[in-house]
Scaffold this motif. Structure first.
Motif, PDB file in Angstrom:
ATOM      1  N   ALA A 129       0.814  -1.208   0.000  1.00  0.00           N
ATOM      2  CA  ALA A 129       0.000   0.000   0.000  1.00  0.00           C
ATOM      3  C   ALA A 129       0.843   1.251   0.000  1.00  0.00           C
ATOM      4  CB  ALA A 129      -0.937   0.003   1.214  1.00  0.00           C
ATOM      5  N   ASP A 130       2.111   1.110   0.399  1.00  0.00           N
ATOM      6  CA  ASP A 130       2.967   2.281   0.451  1.00  0.00           C
ATOM      7  C   ASP A 130       3.621   2.597  -0.890  1.00  0.00           C
ATOM      8  OD1 ASP A 130       4.114   1.241   3.691  1.00  0.00           O
ATOM      9  OD2 ASP A 130       2.414   2.479   3.140  1.00  0.00           O
ATOM     10  N   ALA A 131       3.425   1.727  -1.884  1.00  0.00           N
ATOM     11  CA  ALA A 131       4.149   1.913  -3.126  1.00  0.00           C
ATOM     12  C   ALA A 131       3.652   3.106  -3.915  1.00  0.00           C
ATOM     13  CB  ALA A 131       4.037   0.645  -3.981  1.00  0.00           C
ATOM     14  N   ASP A 132       2.341   3.387  -3.818  1.00  0.00           N
ATOM     15  CA  ASP A 132       1.751   4.442  -4.642  1.00  0.00           C
ATOM     16  C   ASP A 132       1.796   5.768  -3.908  1.00  0.00           C
ATOM     17  OD1 ASP A 132      -1.508   5.086  -6.113  1.00  0.00           O
ATOM     18  OD2 ASP A 132       0.489   5.769  -6.652  1.00  0.00           O
ATOM     19  N   ASP A 133       2.982   6.320  -3.752  1.00  0.00           N
ATOM     20  CA  ASP A 133       3.135   7.598  -3.073  1.00  0.00           C
ATOM     21  C   ASP A 133       3.717   8.647  -4.002  1.00  0.00           C
ATOM     22  OD1 ASP A 133       2.087   6.866  -0.693  1.00  0.00           O
ATOM     23  OD2 ASP A 133       3.987   6.216   0.166  1.00  0.00           O
ATOM     24  N   ALA A 134       3.545   8.448  -5.301  1.00  0.00           N
ATOM     25  CA  ALA A 134       4.145   9.378  -6.243  1.00  0.00           C
ATOM     26  C   ALA A 134       3.540  10.763  -6.137  1.00  0.00           C
ATOM     27  CB  ALA A 134       3.971   8.847  -7.667  1.00  0.00           C
ATOM     28  N   SER A 135       2.262  10.823  -5.713  1.00  0.00           N
ATOM     29  CA  SER A 135       1.597  12.123  -5.644  1.00  0.00           C
ATOM     30  C   SER A 135       1.949  12.888  -4.392  1.00  0.00           C
ATOM     31  CB  SER A 135       0.081  11.920  -5.712  1.00  0.00           C
ATOM     32  OG  SER A 135      -0.345  11.202  -4.578  1.00  0.00           O
ATOM     33  N   ARG A 139      -4.877   8.626   1.717  1.00  0.00           N
ATOM     34  CA  ARG A 139      -4.132   7.390   1.989  1.00  0.00           C
ATOM     35  C   ARG A 139      -3.437   7.459   3.349  1.00  0.00           C
ATOM     36  NH1 ARG A 139      -2.728   8.185  -3.421  1.00  0.00           N
ATOM     37  NH2 ARG A 139      -0.690   9.007  -2.825  1.00  0.00           N
ATOM     38  N   ASP A 140      -2.859   8.623   3.657  1.00  0.00           N
ATOM     39  CA  ASP A 140      -2.175   8.751   4.948  1.00  0.00           C
ATOM     40  C   ASP A 140      -3.152   8.601   6.108  1.00  0.00           C
ATOM     41  OD1 ASP A 140       0.181   9.109   3.655  1.00  0.00           O
ATOM     42  OD2 ASP A 140       0.259  11.281   3.877  1.00  0.00           O
ATOM     43  N   LEU A 141      -4.346   9.171   5.954  1.00  0.00           N
ATOM     44  CA  LEU A 141      -5.338   9.050   7.028  1.00  0.00           C
ATOM     45  C   LEU A 141      -5.803   7.600   7.164  1.00  0.00           C
ATOM     46  CD1 LEU A 141      -7.083  10.337   9.183  1.00  0.00           C
ATOM     47  CD2 LEU A 141      -8.782  10.876   7.422  1.00  0.00           C
ATOM     48  N   VAL A 142      -5.999   6.922   6.044  1.00  0.00           N
ATOM     49  CA  VAL A 142      -6.391   5.505   6.109  1.00  0.00           C
ATOM     50  C   VAL A 142      -5.341   4.691   6.849  1.00  0.00           C
ATOM     51  CG1 VAL A 142      -6.755   3.435   4.716  1.00  0.00           C
ATOM     52  CG2 VAL A 142      -7.850   5.568   4.060  1.00  0.00           C
ATOM     53  N   LYS A 143      -4.068   4.932   6.546  1.00  0.00           N
ATOM     54  CA  LYS A 143      -2.988   4.198   7.211  1.00  0.00           C
ATOM     55  C   LYS A 143      -2.971   4.480   8.712  1.00  0.00           C
ATOM     56  CE  LYS A 143      -0.084   4.348   3.082  1.00  0.00           C
ATOM     57  NZ  LYS A 143       1.120   4.951   2.466  1.00  0.00           N
ATOM     58  N   GLU A 144      -3.166   5.748   9.084  1.00  0.00           N
ATOM     59  CA  GLU A 144      -3.147   6.087  10.505  1.00  0.00           C
ATOM     60  C   GLU A 144      -4.332   5.473  11.244  1.00  0.00           C
ATOM     61  OE1 GLU A 144      -0.982   7.636  12.638  1.00  0.00           O
ATOM     62  OE2 GLU A 144       0.274   7.186  10.911  1.00  0.00           O
ATOM     63  N   LEU A 145      -5.515   5.512  10.620  1.00  0.00           N
ATOM     64  CA  LEU A 145      -6.694   4.925  11.262  1.00  0.00           C
ATOM     65  C   LEU A 145      -6.531   3.415  11.410  1.00  0.00           C
ATOM     66  CD1 LEU A 145      -9.538   6.932   9.478  1.00  0.00           C
ATOM     67  CD2 LEU A 145      -8.700   7.230  11.819  1.00  0.00           C
ATOM     68  N   ASP A 197     -10.662   0.021  -1.988  1.00  0.00           N
ATOM     69  CA  ASP A 197      -9.889  -1.229  -2.012  1.00  0.00           C
ATOM     70  C   ASP A 197      -8.788  -1.211  -0.962  1.00  0.00           C
ATOM     71  OD1 ASP A 197     -11.337  -2.436  -4.005  1.00  0.00           O
ATOM     72  OD2 ASP A 197     -10.137  -1.574  -5.607  1.00  0.00           O
ATOM     73  N   MET A 198      -8.109  -0.093  -0.846  1.00  0.00           N
ATOM     74  CA  MET A 198      -7.026   0.018   0.132  1.00  0.00           C
ATOM     75  C   MET A 198      -7.556  -0.145   1.552  1.00  0.00           C
ATOM     76  SD  MET A 198      -4.598   3.304   0.830  1.00  0.00           S
ATOM     77  CE  MET A 198      -3.470   3.339   2.240  1.00  0.00           C
ATOM     78  N   ALA A 199      -8.709   0.462   1.835  1.00  0.00           N
ATOM     79  CA  ALA A 199      -9.268   0.385   3.183  1.00  0.00           C
ATOM     80  C   ALA A 199      -9.748  -1.028   3.511  1.00  0.00           C
ATOM     81  CB  ALA A 199     -10.421   1.381   3.324  1.00  0.00           C
ATOM     82  N   LEU A 200     -10.420  -1.684   2.561  1.00  0.00           N
ATOM     83  CA  LEU A 200     -10.908  -3.040   2.813  1.00  0.00           C
ATOM     84  C   LEU A 200      -9.754  -4.011   3.016  1.00  0.00           C
ATOM     85  CD1 LEU A 200     -13.867  -3.299   0.259  1.00  0.00           C
ATOM     86  CD2 LEU A 200     -13.979  -2.865   2.703  1.00  0.00           C
ATOM     87  N   LYS A 201      -8.754  -3.916   2.143  1.00  0.00           N
ATOM     88  CA  LYS A 201      -7.592  -4.779   2.280  1.00  0.00           C
ATOM     89  C   LYS A 201      -6.866  -4.510   3.590  1.00  0.00           C
ATOM     90  CE  LYS A 201      -3.016  -5.548   0.330  1.00  0.00           C
ATOM     91  NZ  LYS A 201      -1.999  -5.074  -0.626  1.00  0.00           N
ATOM     92  N   GLY A 202      -6.653  -3.232   3.897  1.00  0.00           N
ATOM     93  CA  GLY A 202      -5.938  -2.882   5.123  1.00  0.00           C
ATOM     94  C   GLY A 202      -6.686  -3.312   6.369  1.00  0.00           C
ATOM     95  N   MET A 203      -8.011  -3.172   6.360  1.00  0.00           N
ATOM     96  CA  MET A 203      -8.797  -3.579   7.521  1.00  0.00           C
ATOM     97  C   MET A 203      -8.662  -5.076   7.772  1.00  0.00           C
ATOM     98  SD  MET A 203     -10.897  -3.058   9.991  1.00  0.00           S
ATOM     99  CE  MET A 203     -11.466  -1.372   9.752  1.00  0.00           C
ATOM    100  N   TYR A 204      -8.803  -5.869   6.719  1.00  0.00           N
ATOM    101  CA  TYR A 204      -8.722  -7.318   6.895  1.00  0.00           C
ATOM    102  C   TYR A 204      -7.329  -7.762   7.339  1.00  0.00           C
ATOM    103  CZ  TYR A 204      -8.633 -12.278   5.705  1.00  0.00           C
ATOM    104  OH  TYR A 204      -8.474 -13.632   5.756  1.00  0.00           O
ATOM    105  N   LEU A 205      -6.291  -7.229   6.694  1.00  0.00           N
ATOM    106  CA  LEU A 205      -4.933  -7.634   7.057  1.00  0.00           C
ATOM    107  C   LEU A 205      -4.566  -7.168   8.461  1.00  0.00           C
ATOM    108  CD1 LEU A 205      -3.017  -7.000   3.712  1.00  0.00           C
ATOM    109  CD2 LEU A 205      -3.949  -9.135   4.607  1.00  0.00           C
TER     110      LEU A 205
END
Length: 727
Positions: free
Chosen positions: A88-94, A365-371, A405-413
């Motif tokens: 999930a950290d790979a897409d940080d180009a922006s 994305r940063d907020l999703v990771k922190e949550l 997709d990022m949130a669902l995957k991150g929540m489950y993992l």
């Protein structure tokens, strides 16, 4: 050795060398292809090419497991499995453009190359910069045309030097300040310095002029160490913002908040702000004042309408960098705080400004990771987890598909990583996390199905490989808490949206109901993988999952035979249990019996108590079916036979079993009375399915008995948890 033929000699002279080289190249190509396929299989977690694997040869109950394990989800992108394994950290180009805009607030650069998420459109959901120039440069570098890229960079460097020279002549003090504080990293308060066209709105022009003056004043006052923030300054800024919506005061306040949030940051340029925060009192006042005042002031220039922000207004350009600075400060504070009350306070503030977060892909994305980090933190309390889930759910609803997709995957993992049960208290926490994670899957039916299919298929692949290898290592891959809790997660998802709340989301129910069968097959395979006495606790966990799935969805699953197998095992019929002075084991928090508990009476009594409760719940779930009197006959015969054979050795449970059998007979008579009043034939399935649909299963004799047992177990568990936490 015979004589070599002439044709063979000619072939050896002219073609043998070339043929050997060709075959060598083919072998190398085949080996390279196999290595690539092996790496691909490892990345997807399948352990190789599953379509070419041998057919599954396990027990009859899971004969459909191989077909599901080798299947592919329908209607899903080809790259879904790569995405499921992607970092999930790979897409940080922006992220660079966001940093530039925040730095523009500190410097005065008002560049517009940003990764705004289009305010409701999904065009920029991948997090790429909206400015096409960066993308062109990247493409040119990849194509190897480095000359053009270097020419562009030289032009930008020359233009930047010209701007610096102009600023040196216009404001030498400010230029000196920039030199002391690293002009590449420090960026201080100045808008429209890149030659943007002036706004036609007179109010916006005045605001920009005030902002430029504020930038100059802040830079001149700061010096090399920065201006120390005082309570008087904070009060003045708050008063100006409240009375005049002063963007000049708002910028100063947000710069002070940025300095406060980055006091302990490892970023080298974090301390190069025009303000300094000294002491906890000023820190607390800066944070509280900013959080109280900034959202309202930002909302004046960029109001939220129907949960979205209109980014096409002229006022948006004025406050975009301010919003980014505010969001960055909130995220930094959220990373640093350890007090649960303060974390909850910051999460609530993030929840208030979710539409602003959803505007910028990087901050989303940063907020999703922190949550997710707070959701899975061992130090977080239940209040933090619930608030993090609610905010994440709101953020997902306002974000494009990539964030979903990022949130669902991150929540489950996150759930799987933290699902190792050690005590009853940790089991309760995991159950809370599971319920919270299930809530997140209600947003998008297609995305929920895709993630559920892929992860359930992974569980099926692991089980199939384990049953084929039949080794201790392969059994350990299945008989662990992560695997069992993963199954429990998907059971809860299906039971919730295909049963308890099927009417609320019929589309989600129809999408997910096809996964009920493969989940059931996987659980049945886990039950029968190692059917020994020390794994009775794991079997009980699996049977409870099957019972939950069957009761909620209405799909019949044969649970009673699997439960009665435990009673008819050699532990109860073939050997005498060992006496022990050990305290009763907590089967809810165990998957297998500890070594010292094997074959002991205290362990088998705990198993009997759980099995009788499970039997009562399973029979009660079918107590309002029209075929209940006939359906329960085989089970009652086996239970009576067991009571007759070994009831004297288990006097307390023999009495409990007698009560269970009496409630079953009473329920059978009750169903028979209702059947005597019907006027339809057995072929009328619709009427048969509606039989006794107004009667609750808990109101039948066996239902009331099962409810009383559940209540006793809940009280005992609460007592044990209280003893664990207090001790």
């Amino acid at each position: 050795m015979g004589k070599v033929k002439k044709a063979t000699r000619k072939f050896n002279q002219k073609h043998l060398k070339g043929e050997l080289e060709r075959r060598g190249k083919n072998r190398k190509a085949q080996l390279l292809h196999k290595k690539r396929e092996l790496k691909k299989g490892r990345r997807t977690g399948a352990g190789g090419d599953d379509d070419d694997a041998e057919p599954f040869t396990g027990i009859d109950e899971v004969d459909g497991l191989a077909e599901f394990a080798g299947s592919r989800v329908k209607g899903v992108d080809e790259n879904l499995e790569k995405f499921m394994q992607a970092d999930a950290d790979a897409d940080d180009a922006s992220g660079s453009s966001d940093d530039e805009d925040i730095a523009a607030l500190l410097k005065g650069d008002n560049s517009e190359d940003d990764d705004d998420v289009g305010f409701g459109s999904d065009d920029d959901s991948d997090g790429s910069d909206s400015d096409g120039s960066d993308d062109v440069d990247d493409d040119e570098e990849e194509d190897g045309s480095g000359d053009d890229g270097s020419a562009d960079s030289d032009d930008e460097e020359d233009e930047f030097k010209k701007n610096l020279e102009a600023m040196k002549e216009k404001d030498p003090k400010f230029f000196e300040f920039m030199q002391k504080n690293d002009p590449g990293a420090l960026k201080i308060l100045e808008q429209n310095s890149d030659g943007d066209e002036p706004e036609s709105d007179a109010e916006m022009e005045d605001a920009d002029e005030d902002a430029d003056e504020a930038a100059q004043e802040a830079a001149q006052e700061a010096g090399a160490t920065g201006t120390e923030v005082t309570s008087k300054m904070l009060s003045t800024w708050e008063r100006e913002i409240a009375t005049d919506n002063s963007i000049r005061a708002l910028k100063k306040l947000l710069l002070a908040l940025y300095a406060a949030s980055h006091m302990e940051s490892e970023n080298d340029g974090a301390g190069n702000t025009p303000f300094r925060i000294q002491g906890m009192r000023i820190f607390n006042k800066t944070v509280s004042t900013s959080i109280r005042v900034a959202p309202k002031a930002i909302g004046h220039y960029a109001p939220i309408v129907n949960g979205k922000i209109d980014g096409k207004t002229k006022k948006w350009k004025v406050v975009r960098a301010l919003i980014k600075s505010y969001l960055a400060s909130l995220l930094e504070l959220l990373r640093q705080m350890s007090d649960p009350a303060m974390i909850q306070y910051l999460i609530k503030e993030c929840d208030r400004v979710v539409p602003y977060f959803a505007t910028f892909a990087r901050f989303t994305r940063d907020l999703v990771k922190e949550l997710l980090r707070l959701f899975g933190s061992a130090a977080a309390d239940d209040g933090v987890r619930i608030l993090a889930l609610l905010t994440l759910r709101k953020l997902v609803a306002a974000s494009p598909a990539g964030i979903v997709d990022m949130a669902l995957k991150g929540m489950y993992l996150t759930y799987v990583r933290t699902s190792n049960v050690k005590t009853l208290a940790s089991l309760t926490t995991i159950q809370l996390m599971r319920n919270c994670g299930v809530e997140l899957f209600s947003h998008d039916a297609k995305a929920s199905y895709q993630h559920a299919f892929v992860y359930i298929r992974q569980l099926a692949i692991h089980l199939r490989n384990s049953m084929q290898l039949r080794s201790k290592e392969s059994f350990r891959a299945i008989y662990n808490w992560q695997f069992i809790n993963s199954l429990a997660f998907w059971v809860e998802v299906l039971a919730t949206y295909c049963g308890d709340r099927a009417e609320e989301a019929p589309e989600l129910c129809s999408t997910l109901e096809s996964l009920v069968y493969p989940v059931t097959q996987v659980i049945l395979g886990v039950v029968r993988l190692v059917p020994t006495a020390k794994y009775f606790p794991l079997r009980i966990h699996c049977l409870n999952m099957l019972l939950r799935l069957s009761s909620a969805t209405g799909v019949y699953i044969p649970i009673l035979p699997l439960a009665i197998e435990v009673l008819e095992s050699a532990e109860f019929l073939g050997r005498r249990p060992l006496k022990s002075t050990l305290k009763p084991p907590q089967l809810d928090a165990q998957l297998k019996a500890p070594k010292e508990y094997e074959h002991t009476r205290v362990y088998l009594e705990a198993v009997l108590e759980s099995i009788f409760g499970l039997l009562a719940d399973a029979i009660a779930s079918q107590s309002v079916r029209i075929a209940f009197p006939e359906w329960v006959v085989p089970a009652t015969l086996q239970l009576r036979r067991w009571r007759k054979r070994v009831g004297s050795s288990w006097a307390r449970f023999s009495k409990q079993l007698q009560g269970l059998l009496e409630r079953i007979d009473q329920t059978s008579r009750l169903v028979q009375q209702h059947r005597n009043k019907i006027d339809f034939s057995p072929s009328n399935l619709t009427a048969a399915n509606q039989f006794m649909n107004t009667v609750s299963p808990d109101s039948t004799p066996i239902g009331a008995y099962a409810a009383s047992l559940r209540k006793v177990r809940a009280q005992q568990r609460a007592t044990l948890i209280e003893a664990e936490t207090s001790g």
